[in-house]
Design a protein around this motif. Structure first.
Motif, short mmCIF file in Angstrom:
data_model
loop_
_atom_site.label_atom_id
_atom_site.label_comp_id
_atom_site.label_asym_id
_atom_site.label_seq_id
_atom_site.Cartn_x
_atom_site.Cartn_y
_atom_site.Cartn_z
N PRO A 129 1.05 -1.07 -0.09
CA PRO A 129 -0.04 0.06 0.02
C PRO A 129 0.93 1.13 0.01
O PRO A 129 2.05 1.39 0.19
N VAL A 130 0.12 2.21 -0.12
CA VAL A 130 0.66 3.66 -0.08
C VAL A 130 0.09 4.34 0.94
O VAL A 130 -0.92 4.96 0.77
N LEU A 131 1.01 4.55 2.07
CA LEU A 131 0.30 5.38 3.10
C LEU A 131 1.09 6.43 3.68
O LEU A 131 2.23 6.32 3.70
N GLY A 132 0.23 7.34 4.43
CA GLY A 132 1.11 8.40 5.08
C GLY A 132 0.86 9.93 4.60
O GLY A 132 0.32 10.11 3.51
N GLU A 133 1.57 10.85 5.17
CA GLU A 133 1.50 12.25 4.89
C GLU A 133 2.51 12.70 3.69
O GLU A 133 3.66 12.24 3.82
N SER A 134 2.18 13.45 2.82
CA SER A 134 2.99 13.71 1.72
C SER A 134 3.92 14.74 2.19
O SER A 134 3.70 15.90 3.02
N TRP A 158 -1.72 6.95 13.09
CA TRP A 158 -0.84 7.88 12.83
C TRP A 158 -1.33 9.24 12.70
O TRP A 158 -0.55 10.16 13.30
N MET A 159 -2.57 9.68 12.27
CA MET A 159 -3.05 10.95 12.26
C MET A 159 -3.35 11.57 13.64
O MET A 159 -3.08 12.78 13.90
N THR A 160 -3.86 10.60 14.67
CA THR A 160 -4.12 11.23 15.84
C THR A 160 -3.15 11.18 16.94
O THR A 160 -3.03 12.06 17.71
N ASP A 161 -2.40 10.31 16.86
CA ASP A 161 -1.17 9.86 17.89
C ASP A 161 0.11 10.30 17.39
O ASP A 161 1.15 10.40 18.01
#
Length: 816
Positions: A343-348, A375-378
């Motif tokens: 998969p492709v995950l995470g913030e750019s 990842w987004m919240t913690d």
């Protein structure tokens, strides 16, 4: 679970397929309630991949992370209910072997399942027939049965999670087409649609195979290729009449016939057939029709019967009852593939606040959503995600041509038996060091990593291997290996060898605030004089090992870092203050490792500087010249022998190689490859990040406590380390009792004769100096001398816990 923020950030999720619905559920469960999910199609079946997915969930994968994603998907969907029934039907899974190679691979797969805590059993032909009476028993050698696998009712799971998310404050808007991503100052600010604009602090692209379309709006390339995959349903079978409940559709395990790239599932009295046997059928994401313009749905393309014809014959051979049926309906369903199948995950890093949750199959959907929500919240996920991070791809791997070629190959190989060292053949060569021409002349056998051509051994050293007395390897461990590696390892221990270290990532950190910045970012004390080199760790806030670094202080405000992945650069850039400048110098530089007891005899005559141990000790750096070539010499050794890493600019790399080669001839210098390199580092107990430790592990349990200086002041992860108790697991060194036995990694390890696996192997390789295989494994704390067993292709191999380091514990080979 994080506490509810005072003000929930405004989140827009693009796509209400299984990933978007799961993510909205996970985010709202963590207290975020300002969630808007935008979907261009009608709900609850908007016409993306989720709407046509057959719902197969197999949990066993060579990737521990993918297996964990799938396990959570099973757990979550099993607890969800819609229309009065569970969103998961645990019919189990049955993978068949009809060839000896596949039969062996199923035993390897059973080992992976045991390593990751998944129930599974190797069974014979009769047991396979009992599970699937329609099989032609004479064609089946056996199978691998996983009773906890099964079928996800993906649209029902979408509805159930949508209802929960809406009850917590989320809103879902269908028939809303995204037309633009708003941004200002490098941050996302909102989403424009054909029904107005939506302000946002965070935007998540969960658009499936439309991901590249959304990415282009954001000015970001998303490395995935939509491909069509054939799925057909037969006419009713008399043998299935009355067998299955129409509400649950299936009672027999999902069936995989991977030797012919096929899978099967029941649809009440019919059988559904999926095929990967056909040619890749790429789909232009920008040309996919809108929902109302598509013949069936946007993700469903017309069935190409000519592509399915060979597979239909294979189906009737395996399941003879199908000869009395025909293909009643079929379609070519679109879904996403990436260059490495992950998969492709995470913030750019190019657009802050713009997140990706792309190239995710139903199998992993809930697990991915949970990880991204954490990842987004913690600020971190509870799982190691380095294999999935969007930043994992090098710039050289990001061209559309590369993505298309590699992703299409992933489709072809989806059911192939893949060796852990196996490299794709094209497009290669892509990245080469300045020494490539010389390596070709020496007969280098290349494998690939990060786009780099990496020599694993050299045929020029075949003559040296003639005297090696090595046990005969079985076929699997003999792949991508040569006895020449033993000769190269021995030459490194006894004389001197040159290693191409160019693929090692090099970062330059400069500026008035460089030292304070690096002190805060890493675990060891870097406040040393220029000329010092320090091994240190990048930790997250929980103390997990995000990466390991080698930091050379070349001047008061100038540091050179040896790093691992592009994510290391992104992480440092994220935190860097204005008075710190960071750049990746890897493409413009190169490195040769010169190691062995004769290394000083080779290098010292080529420079006017003193390279004695007294003048340039271990973990020291010096700018000098080797012949005509300016180099940065670092007194480091990843192989446990005297020597240096010699860095110079790429334009002078070939001259450096030739200078060292000519000077080394009287000393018997050889070029050596990564196969020998890995053997030597395992004997010395040096860790490999991403294999031996990840963000799921802390420094103390990984045996890296020496790289932590708690008294240096504050650094990221320090507070978490203070709160740690005694480790309940440790990265443990093992040697195999049988000198002829070899394991390769990811095998289960058993402490007692029965029961579940106690842990799993991380790295392994034959220790040519020791005369036996060395393996590292995550296990409960065990005393040296404790006997254990490693399961390799279904056979238990005896091993023993040993004290580290196995080779040269007094460092007499290095400190001289």
């Amino acid at each position: 679970m994080s506490s509810t923020p005072a003000t929930s950030p405004r989140v827009v999720v693009i796509g209400a397929g299984i990933v978007g619905c799961s993510l909205a559920d996970e985010l709202t469960a963590r207290g975020w309630d300002d969630i808007t999910v935008l979907e261009q199609g009608p709900l609850p079946a908007p016409g993306g991949s989720t709407s046509h997915a057959p719902g197969l969930v197999y949990r066993t994968s060579p990737s521990k992370t993918l297996s964990a994603f799938a396990q959570y998907t099973v757990e979550k969907f099993s607890a969800l209910r819609a229309d009065g029934q569970s969103c998961f039907n645990a019919v189990g899974g049955l993978e068949l072997a009809t060839t000896p190679e596949r039969w062996a691979d199923l035993h390897r797969k059973a080992g992976l399942a045991a390593s990751w805590g998944i129930e599974g059993e190797i069974i014979g032909p009769d047991a396979c027939l009992k599970l699937w009476p329609l099989l032609d028993r004479d064609r089946v050698l056996g199978g691998f049965h996983t009773p906890g696998d099964g079928l996800a009712r993906s649209l029902s799971a979408c509805r159930a999670q949508t209802e929960r998310a809406v009850a917590r404050g989320a809103r879902f808007l269908d028939r809303t087409t995204v037309t633009g991503i708003e941004q200002r100052g490098g941050r996302v600010t909102g989403v424009t649609t054909d029904r107005g604009s939506f302000a946002a602090d965070l935007v998540v692209s969960a658009a499936g195979f439309w991901g590249p379309v959304i990415g282009r709006m954001a000015g970001i390339g998303i490395p995935l290729l939509p491909l069509a995959h054939q799925y057909a349903k037969t006419t009713p079978l008399a043998e299935l009449a009355g067998v299955n409940n129409p509400r649950t559709e299936a009672s027999r395990p999902i069936l995989r016939h991977q030797d012919r790239d096929l899978y099967f599932r029941e649809h009440t009295d019919r059988i559904g057939i999926g095929s990967y046997a056909h040619r890749p059928l790429p789909v232009d994401a920008f040309a996919v029709p809108r929902y109302d313009e598509a013949p069936a749905m946007p993700s469903s393309y017309p069935f190409t019967e000519e592509d399915f014809a060979p597979s239909w014959e294979d189906c009737k051979t395996l399941l003879p009852a199908l000869a009395h049926t025909r293909v009643d309906e079929g379609f070519n369903g679109v879904f996403s593939f990436t260059p490495d199948g992950m998969p492709v995950l995470g913030e750019s890093s190019a657009l802050r606040g713009f997140w990706l949750a792309e190239a995710v199959w139903v199998t992993h959907s809930a697990g991915v959503a949970k990880a991204v929500a954490e990842w987004m919240t913690d600020g971190r996920a509870s799982l190691d995600l380095h294999e999935c991070e969007v930043s994992r791809f090098e710039s050289a791997q990001s061209s559309p041509a590369y993505v298309e070629e590699r992703a299409a190959r992933q489709f072809i190989e989806v059911y192939d038996v893949i060796h852990p060292l196996q490299s794709m053949e094209q497009p290669r060569p892509l990245r080469v060091s300045p020494f490539y021409a010389r390596q070709l002349r020496l007969g280098a056998h290349f494998l690939e990593g990060g786009g780099w051509e990496r020599p694993h051994w050299y045929e020029a050293n075949a003559g040296l291997a003639a005297t090696e007395q090595l046990p005969t390897r079985e076929p699997w461990s003999a792949r991508h290996w040569s006895p020449i590696a033993a000769a190269e390892a021995r030459a490194t221990r006894e004389k001197v060898a040159m290693y191409d270290m160019t693929p090692l990532r090099r970062l330059e950190v400069t500026g008035p605030g460089a030292l304070d910045f690096l002190q805060h970012m890493t675990s060891n004390n870097l406040a040393k004089k220029p000329g010092s080199v320090t091994y240190t760790l990048l930790l997250d806030e929980t103390g997990g090992v995000l990466s390991d670094l080698t930091v050379a202080r070349l001047a008061e405000q100038h540091f050179q870092l040896g790093a691992n992945t592009p994510a290391d650069l992104d992480r440092l850039l994220d935190h860097a203050p204005d008075d710190v400048h960071i750049r990746d110098i890897t493409p413009g530089t190169c490195c040769i490792g010169v190691w062995g007891p004769l290394a000083r005899d080779l290098v010292q005559p080529l420079t006017r500087d003193d390279l004695s141990h007294q003048a340039l000790g271990y973990f020291k750096a010096l700018r000098t010249h080797i012949g005509h070539v300016p180099v940065t010499a670092m007194r480091l050794s990843y192989v446990g022998e005297l020597g240096w890493e010699l860095y110079t600019t790429a334009d002078l790399g070939l001259r450096l190689w030739d200078t060292l080669w000519e000077a080394g001839r009287p000393h018997g210098v050889i070029a050596a490859g990564r196969s020998a390199f890995n053997s030597l580092r395992l004997e010395k107990g040096y860790r490999a990040w991403g294999h031996d430790m990840t963000a799921e592990h802390n420094p103390y349990e990984a045996g890296l406590g020496f790289a932590v200086r708690m008294n240096k002041g504050d650094f990221i992860g320090r507070d978490a380390l203070v709160a740690l108790g005694e480790p309940t697991r440790r990265l443990t060194a093992l040697t195999l009792d049988d000198p002829a036995a070899v394991v390769l990694g990811k095998e289960p390890v058993y402490v007692n004769s029965g029961g579940c696996a106690a842990g799993y192997v991380t790295s392994a390789g034959y220790g040519y100096t020791l005369g036996r295989c060395v393996a590292y494994a995550w296990l409960p704390p065990l005393a040296p001398g404790t006997p254990v067993h490693i399961e390799y292709f279904g056979e238990k191999t005896a091993a023993t816990v040993v004290e580290e380091p196995l080779f040269d514990p007094k460092m007499t080979h290095i400190l001289k």
